[in-house]
Design a protein around this motif. Structure first.
Motif, short mmCIF file in Angstrom:
data_model
loop_
_atom_site.label_atom_id
_atom_site.label_comp_id
_atom_site.label_asym_id
_atom_site.label_seq_id
_atom_site.Cartn_x
_atom_site.Cartn_y
_atom_site.Cartn_z
N PHE A 139 0.84 -1.21 0.00
CA PHE A 139 0.00 0.00 0.00
C PHE A 139 0.87 1.26 0.00
N GLU A 140 1.91 1.23 0.81
CA GLU A 140 2.82 2.37 0.93
C GLU A 140 3.49 2.66 -0.40
N MET A 141 3.92 1.61 -1.08
CA MET A 141 4.58 1.77 -2.39
C MET A 141 3.60 2.34 -3.42
N LEU A 142 2.36 1.85 -3.44
CA LEU A 142 1.37 2.36 -4.38
C LEU A 142 1.10 3.85 -4.15
N ILE A 143 1.06 4.27 -2.89
CA ILE A 143 0.82 5.68 -2.58
C ILE A 143 2.00 6.53 -3.03
N ASP A 144 3.22 6.06 -2.78
CA ASP A 144 4.40 6.81 -3.21
C ASP A 144 4.43 6.96 -4.74
N GLU A 145 4.08 5.89 -5.46
CA GLU A 145 4.01 5.97 -6.91
C GLU A 145 2.96 6.98 -7.35
N HIS A 146 1.82 6.95 -6.67
CA HIS A 146 0.72 7.86 -7.02
C HIS A 146 1.13 9.32 -6.80
N ARG A 147 1.90 9.59 -5.77
CA ARG A 147 2.30 10.96 -5.45
C ARG A 147 3.21 11.56 -6.51
N ILE A 148 4.05 10.74 -7.12
CA ILE A 148 5.00 11.27 -8.10
C ILE A 148 4.52 11.04 -9.54
N ASN A 149 3.33 10.47 -9.69
CA ASN A 149 2.85 10.14 -11.02
C ASN A 149 2.57 11.39 -11.85
N ASP A 150 2.99 11.36 -13.10
CA ASP A 150 2.71 12.44 -14.06
C ASP A 150 1.39 12.11 -14.75
N GLY A 188 -0.93 9.10 -17.88
CA GLY A 188 -2.04 8.22 -17.54
C GLY A 188 -2.16 8.04 -16.03
N PRO A 189 -3.21 7.36 -15.60
CA PRO A 189 -3.43 7.19 -14.17
C PRO A 189 -2.38 6.27 -13.54
N SER A 190 -2.12 6.51 -12.27
CA SER A 190 -1.19 5.65 -11.53
C SER A 190 -1.82 4.27 -11.32
N ARG A 191 -0.99 3.34 -10.85
CA ARG A 191 -1.53 2.00 -10.55
C ARG A 191 -2.61 2.08 -9.48
N SER A 246 4.14 11.45 2.31
CA SER A 246 4.25 9.99 2.29
C SER A 246 3.60 9.44 3.56
N LEU A 247 3.23 8.16 3.53
CA LEU A 247 2.58 7.55 4.69
C LEU A 247 3.35 6.28 5.08
N PRO A 248 4.01 6.27 6.23
CA PRO A 248 4.73 5.07 6.68
C PRO A 248 3.76 4.01 7.20
N LEU A 249 3.01 3.41 6.29
CA LEU A 249 1.93 2.51 6.68
C LEU A 249 2.44 1.24 7.36
N ARG A 250 3.56 0.72 6.90
CA ARG A 250 4.08 -0.50 7.53
C ARG A 250 4.42 -0.25 9.00
#
Length: 541
Positions: free
Chosen positions: A48-59, A63-66, A80-84
């Motif tokens: 989840f944390e990785m998906l959010i980080d990708e979404h934050r930097i997505n151009d 197209g849409p982020s994962r 960023s969110l340290p969810l783990r």
């Protein structure tokens, strides 16, 4: 019939579901069914944390982020969110992965997201000493007794002395006057506003069901008042951003916050700290600030130092609104509400204010939640589709009524950050209505948010922020016995329980705050039991 915050947030209809939390819950269900949560849950939160980080930097041009493909309604993440780490700490405290029959619930995921947001703003520090300090603070949070662990909610009510208010004279017991007593309580934290606080620089709060119960005033939560006081003493700016719009009738706002203002007065809150307490009425229309007299005063709108003048560069600020556009929005909203009232056969009354239109039930009548939501969504659709409505607005279900405001909390929080020169990433908005029929939803677009359901959870959130920042909490009597509060709510797929309404209304209402202020000035404070009875139980979903 009262209206529970559970109903407001967790109805199982499409327009009342949070897409991100629903997605997280579904992903975790697979591990739960396979009895693998104990070994895989932490890795799932890392994903989840990785998906959010990708979404934050997505151009967006690519197209849409994962994450956006998986959750089309997902919004903006300002940090960023340290969810783990948040999950590991929360799991150590509440042993979620040891359960055999009940999977991780909607509310528990909401709590973990809240904790991750707090941890993100606190930061882990740039040097080894600060990293160790963060680790110790998180360990202290994990090991602290939970609200339901120590039975604090079962403590009997204390015997209370007479109540006093802001205007009453100081009581002297003949041994020590209030000023000397208060000065001692302040001296232990003097100069704290000059020390860098390891947490948010500004916190904004909804009013009803966040700082006080729906329709009530801030009177019965001395623990919450103390944490707000500590935040101010540590240099944090506080603002109540509320839909309540009384224009600049300061007495009415002061009545809603009477106990809190009385608490600040009893503690002799310094002038520089008083001036960091704001209130935005009508979502974003009327700005007030606390003065050295512990009362609220209007902030100048125009000219040098005026909040409208200073924020005119923001497109949606009230400084750029034309009166004709305001009246058009209100006309369309009023006509839509009136049509809905007739078609749905609602026994209500329509009230039009300077910057708002409301629908509330007639005496001894109620309006069903379905009818309230239907009215809100009709207004939202009409205003959104109207080609000549240009201004921001907020149409929301207030629990027993419907309100349509000109402006919203996105505008209010954005203007405050610009006016005070605070970056949005250092701001937290705390509220209870983050679904699309609530008025906190818009704030998600401009700053990090904390989603609570009642003042009891707000109290716990502030305690967590202070604890992770390393602020000693022993300045308040019996702190760990009373206020380490987090509700272990049951799963959100259960049926409504009418008792939840009563529990949410009663939570945090054990002791009158003015009474506490009186007690704080008594000379036998150290020998007095300050236990507070709290009738709030687990919210039944």
């Amino acid at each position: 019939m009262a209206f529970s915050s559970r109903r407001r947030n967790y109805l199982l209809t499409h327009h009342r579901k949070d897409g991100l939390i629903a997605f997280m819950k579904e992903m975790l269900n697979h591990s739960f069914v396979l009895d693998a949560l104990d070994t895989t849950a932490a890795d799932t939160f890392s994903h989840f944390e990785m998906l959010i980080d990708e979404h934050r930097i997505n151009d967006d041009s690519l197209g849409p982020s994962r994450l956006q493909q998986l959750v089309p309604t997902v919004g903006t993440f300002h940090t960023s969110l340290p969810l783990r780490k948040a999950f590991v700490a929360y799991n150590k405290k509440y042993a979620l992965t040891k359960r055999k029959f009940i999977t991780i619930s909607f509310n528990e995921l909401r709590h973990i997201l809240n904790l991750a947001q707090i941890m993100s703003l606190r930061g882990e520090g740039g040097d080894e000493e600060d990293r160790v300090d963060f680790k110790n603070s998180l360990k202290s949070w994990t090991n602290s007794p939970g609200y339901l662990h120590n039975g604090a909610h079962l403590l009997p009510p204390a015997v209370l002395p007479p109540i006093f208010s802001l205007g009453d004279p100081v009581v002297n017991e003949g041994k020590e006057d209030e000023n000397s007593k208060s000065s001692k309580s302040v001296s232990c934290v003097s100069g704290l506003s000059q020390i860098e606080f390891k947490g948010p620089k500004m916190m904004t709060f909804d009013g009803d069901q966040t700082l006080y119960s729906d329709g009530a005033n801030f009177e019965g939560n001395p623990q919450l008042a103390n944490y707000l006081y500590l935040l101010l003493r540590h240099g944090v700016t506080l603002a109540v951003v509320t839909a309540a719009g009384y224009e600049y009738n300061t007495e009415r706002y002061e009545m809603r916050l009477s106990g809190l203002l009385a608490y600040f007065k009893s503690k002799n809150l310094p002038v520089e700290d008083c001036e960091r307490f704001y209130l935005f009425g009508g979502e974003c229309n009327y700005l007030l600030k606390m003065g050295s007299d512990y009362k609220l005063h209007p902030v100048k709108e125009q000219g040098p130092g005026g909040w409208m003048t200073a924020t005119k560069f923001i497109k949606d600020t009230p400084a750029n609104w034309e009166e004709s556009d305001i009246q058009l929005l209100l006309d369309v909203a009023e006509n839509t509400v009136n049509k809905a009232m007739k078609e749905l056969r609602l026994r209500g009354t329509i009230l039009r204010k300077k910057r708002a239109v409301g629908l509330y039930p007639k005496p001894s009548q109620i309006i069903s939640r379905e009818a309230l939501d239907e009215t809100v969504l009709r207004v939202h659709d009409k205003l959104t589709q109207h080609e000549h409505v240009k201004l921001p607005f907020c149409a929301f279900n207030g629990g027993s009524d419907v309100w349509v405001d000109v402006g919203n909390k996105r505008v209010g929080v954005e203007m405050l950050t610009a006016y005070l020169g605070i970056t949005p990433e250092k701001v937290i908005h705390v509220g209870d209505q983050f679904l699309n029929t609530g008025n906190d939803h818009a704030a998600r677009g401009v700053c990090p948010c904390i989603w609570i359901t009642n003042p009891v959870e707000t109290t716990y959130i502030l305690k967590s922020i202070l604890r992770l920042a390393g602020v000693p909490l022993d300045t308040f009597p019996n702190d760990d016995d009373v206020a380490d509060i987090e509700l272990n709510d049951s799963d959100d797929d259960d049926d409504d329980d009418e008792s939840a309404s009563k529990n949410n209304r009663n939570s945090g209402q054990g002791m009158n705050l003015s009474t506490f202020c009186m007690r704080a000035s008594l000379t036998n404070l150290n020998g007095m039991s300050l236990s507070m009875q709290n009738n709030g139980q687990d919210e039944q979903e």
